[in-house]
Design an enzyme around this catalytic site. Structure first.
Site, PDB file in Angstrom:
ATOM      1  N   GLU A 141     -21.304  27.814  40.317  1.00 27.84           N
ATOM      2  CA  GLU A 141     -22.047  26.971  41.262  1.00 27.84           C
ATOM      3  C   GLU A 141     -23.252  26.322  40.608  1.00 27.84           C
ATOM      4  O   GLU A 141     -23.528  25.137  40.831  1.00 27.84           O
ATOM      5  CB  GLU A 141     -22.453  27.793  42.478  1.00 27.84           C
ATOM      6  N   HIS A 174     -20.572  24.672  51.147  1.00 27.81           N
ATOM      7  CA  HIS A 174     -20.289  25.987  51.728  1.00 27.81           C
ATOM      8  C   HIS A 174     -19.745  25.881  53.157  1.00 27.81           C
ATOM      9  O   HIS A 174     -19.433  26.902  53.771  1.00 27.81           O
ATOM     10  CB  HIS A 174     -21.559  26.850  51.742  1.00 27.81           C
TER      11      HIS A 174
END
Length: 274
Positions: A141, A174
């Protein structure tokens, strides 16, 4: 030696390039759907492989949007990505000190819990979930959403705006967890939306801090080590704080931790330290 620069990247180009990269990152998770929840071993293995593939592709994708320059006009790719040995020790130590300061209240609360209960709540966490949460996810990420996106964003829309916009891609990425909460954890659609919205908010806030770290230190290691630590610690258990017999003391420690974090934030990320 040739180097790269994003000086000619337009505002639209910078936002578009990052949007496509974010879609690639989330989309690859569903290319081979396992039809199983995210904590299923098969799903974990596939998603770690898939995001690793994106990390391998992302630098080459960046170069499609970059200009080739001489070493005097730009930077080599590894430098742009924040992968370098120079200043690596402070790049790990100071950000780790910062998040430790921020989480001092959580650490204190955890010690109290262990002392009183004689156990740690994450002790029975499966090894593959721990590997994903504490090692793989923080690296992939940060590599994609900070090391790859921020150079394109800051060059096209400016440093300050880039640091603010970048976390939005990270937070929205997300949003696909909505499927997990609704389909696999049997929440109602409204409950799943609320949980996802909360997650979007705190991931965006963390993304803001992480982007700030990356541009201030110039090191990928700084946001990665911070992300690892934050994932291990998790969010404060407000209910447990309120119901603790040491509630007032805990609130004081939490507030002092937060204030100390903001006091140290700028001095410990001074670019000359790195």
């Amino acid at each position: 030696m040739s180097a790269i620069s994003f000086d000619t990247l337009s505002v639209l180009g910078g936002i578009t390039s990052c949007f496509i990269l974010a879609v690639m990152f989330v989309g690859v998770l569903y290319i081979v759907p396992t039809n199983k929840p995210r904590d299923d071993p098969e799903t974990i293995r596939w998603r770690m492989l898939a995001t690793g593939l994106i990390c391998a592709i992302a630098p080459f994708y960046m170069m499609l949007w970059a200009d080739t320059k001489t070493s005097e006009q730009g930077h080599e790719l590894h430098h742009v990505l924040g992968i370098k040995l120079e200043g690596i020790i402070p790049a790990i130590a100071y950000p780790l000190l910062l998040v430790t300061t921020l989480y001092f209240g959580v650490l204190t609360h955890s010690v109290m819990f262990i002392f009183n209960k004689g156990a740690y709540t994450n002790a029975d966490l499966r090894w593959d979930i721990a590997l994903r949460n504490y090692v793989v996810a923080p690296f992939v990420e940060e590599f994609v959403f900070r090391a790859c996106m921020l150079p394109m964003l800051t060059a096209s829309i400016g440093m300050k705006i880039g640091v603010i916009v970048c976390p939005l891609f990270f937070g929205v990425a997300h949003a696909h967890h909505l499927v997990e909460w609704y389909r696999w954890r049997q929440h109602t659609l409204i409950e799943a939306l609320l949980v996802t919205l909360v997650q979007l908010c705190y991931t965006s806030l963390f993304g803001l801090y992480s982007a700030f770290l990356f541009v201030r230190t110039g090191h990928l290691a700084s946001p990665v080590i911070s992300h690892m630590f934050c994932n291990i610690m998790g969010l404060p258990d407000i209910d447990a704080i309120v119901n603790s017999k040491y509630s007032i003391l805990l609130w004081i420690i939490y507030i002092c931790s937060l204030v100390s974090f903001f006091i140290l934030l700028v001095p410990l990320t001074e670019p000359t330290l790195y």
